[in-house]
Design a protein around this motif. Structure first.
Motif, PDB file in Angstrom:
ATOM      1  N   THR A 154      -6.630  -2.287  -7.516  1.00  0.00           N
ATOM      2  CA  THR A 154      -6.699  -1.492  -6.372  1.00  0.00           C
ATOM      3  C   THR A 154      -7.675  -1.273  -5.425  1.00  0.00           C
ATOM      4  OG1 THR A 154      -6.543   1.190  -7.571  1.00  0.00           O
ATOM      5  CG2 THR A 154      -3.837  -0.020  -7.605  1.00  0.00           C
ATOM      6  N   THR A 214      -4.132   3.960  -1.411  1.00  0.00           N
ATOM      7  CA  THR A 214      -4.106   3.427  -2.611  1.00  0.00           C
ATOM      8  C   THR A 214      -3.631   1.740  -1.656  1.00  0.00           C
ATOM      9  OG1 THR A 214      -3.914   4.905  -4.329  1.00  0.00           O
ATOM     10  CG2 THR A 214      -3.870   2.353  -4.730  1.00  0.00           C
ATOM     11  N   SER A 224      -9.383   2.464  -2.843  1.00  0.00           N
ATOM     12  CA  SER A 224      -8.390   3.369  -3.063  1.00  0.00           C
ATOM     13  C   SER A 224      -8.881   4.410  -1.895  1.00  0.00           C
ATOM     14  CB  SER A 224      -8.334   4.173  -4.004  1.00  0.00           C
ATOM     15  OG  SER A 224      -9.209   4.311  -4.447  1.00  0.00           O
ATOM     16  N   THR A 272      -9.462   8.647  -0.710  1.00  0.00           N
ATOM     17  CA  THR A 272      -8.791  10.198  -1.198  1.00  0.00           C
ATOM     18  C   THR A 272     -10.053  11.185  -0.428  1.00  0.00           C
ATOM     19  OG1 THR A 272      -8.552   9.584  -3.468  1.00  0.00           O
ATOM     20  CG2 THR A 272      -9.093  12.080  -2.426  1.00  0.00           C
ATOM     21  N   PHE A 311       1.116  -1.229   0.202  1.00  0.00           N
ATOM     22  CA  PHE A 311      -0.037   0.087   0.303  1.00  0.00           C
ATOM     23  C   PHE A 311       0.689   0.810   0.064  1.00  0.00           C
ATOM     24  CE2 PHE A 311       0.356  -2.077   4.635  1.00  0.00           C
ATOM     25  CZ  PHE A 311       0.701  -0.458   5.188  1.00  0.00           C
ATOM     26  N   THR A 361     -17.950   3.945  -5.877  1.00  0.00           N
ATOM     27  CA  THR A 361     -16.977   4.630  -5.215  1.00  0.00           C
ATOM     28  C   THR A 361     -18.433   4.741  -4.085  1.00  0.00           C
ATOM     29  OG1 THR A 361     -15.411   5.323  -6.278  1.00  0.00           O
ATOM     30  CG2 THR A 361     -16.034   6.486  -4.666  1.00  0.00           C
ATOM     31  N   GLN A 369      -4.409  10.156   1.230  1.00  0.00           N
ATOM     32  CA  GLN A 369      -4.944   9.863   0.060  1.00  0.00           C
ATOM     33  C   GLN A 369      -3.960   8.475   0.086  1.00  0.00           C
ATOM     34  OE1 GLN A 369      -5.695  10.281  -3.279  1.00  0.00           O
ATOM     35  NE2 GLN A 369      -5.343   8.546  -3.637  1.00  0.00           N
ATOM     36  N   GLN A 384      -3.174  -2.482  -3.072  1.00  0.00           N
ATOM     37  CA  GLN A 384      -2.762  -3.408  -3.994  1.00  0.00           C
ATOM     38  C   GLN A 384      -3.606  -4.386  -3.682  1.00  0.00           C
ATOM     39  OE1 GLN A 384      -1.314  -2.508  -6.823  1.00  0.00           O
ATOM     40  NE2 GLN A 384      -1.036  -0.408  -5.956  1.00  0.00           N
TER      41      GLN A 384
END
Length: 206
Positions: free
Chosen positions: A106, A76, A108, A110, A57, A134, A74, A78
């Motif tokens: 991924t 991310t 994620s 944000t 990550f 999302t 932020q 894997q």
């Protein structure tokens, strides 16, 4: 009286730029150190929780303890790096039944806003993407402070929150005899981060 006013005027003249510079200071930038950090999860299997983690990550944190609302995150992960210490189970979790890691490599997060509950505890609202879906979530997090070490300045952060995997289309399950299902819908995510401070870029030559 005139002397006092002159002193006050001089104080304002010299201190105002300093105060403005302090107020306009940029949040401190940190980068997650995967070797000393943890991103894990727990989900019910029959009656008890099974735990797993992601080993690959990358996280970028900008944090201002004096003004948390100026902070940002932020992150991310894997998907293929999932590890529950059972290889056959990990292969299943990487498959289309769960994360479909080949199609959605991924996970994620944000941030869109940060608010402070007190000097150490914050709430980070942002967009969490899993399995190509999302959703907006609010994550309670704690700033553990910072230290100057032989490896440079480092800060600590931790967070724990729960999501419903069905919201992200990770819906595989199996019915059990007598009713119910093998797996629970709720997944508890735990993040413990040790993050070195990034050096500010040198100003460009004039």
């Amino acid at each position: 009286m005139r002397t006092k006013m002159l002193v006050q005027a001089l104080a304002v003249t010299f201190l105002l730029p300093v105060l403005e510079k302090t107020m306009a200071a940029e949040p401190i930038a940190y980068k997650a150190d995967p070797a000393h950090s943890y991103v894990g999860f727990a989900i019910r299997h029959f009656l008890t929780d099974v735990n797993g983690r992601f080993t690959q990550f990358d996280g970028a944190i900008k944090y201002d303890p004096q003004n948390p609302s100026a902070s940002s995150v932020q992150f991310t992960v894997q998907a293929a790096s999932i590890n529950t210490q059972v290889e056959d189970r990990d292969k299943h979790l990487r498959s289309p039944d769960f994360f479909d890691a080949q199609k959605f490599p991924t996970l994620s997060f944000t941030s869109t806003s940060v608010s402070a509950k007190d000097p150490k505890n914050i709430e980070v609202t942002g967009n969490l993407t899993i399995h190509g879906v999302t959703k907006q979530v609010t994550v309670p997090a704690t700033y553990l402070g910072s230290l100057k070490t032989q490896m440079g300045e480092r800060a600590g952060f931790k967070a724990s929150f729960t999501i419903n995997r069905m919201d992200y289309g990770v819906a595989w399950n199996r019915a059990i005899e007598g009713g119910g299902a093998m797996l629970g819908d709720d997944v508890t995510v735990t993040v413990n981060l040790e993050a070195p401070r990034l050096q500010a870029a040198a100003p460009a030559p004039k």
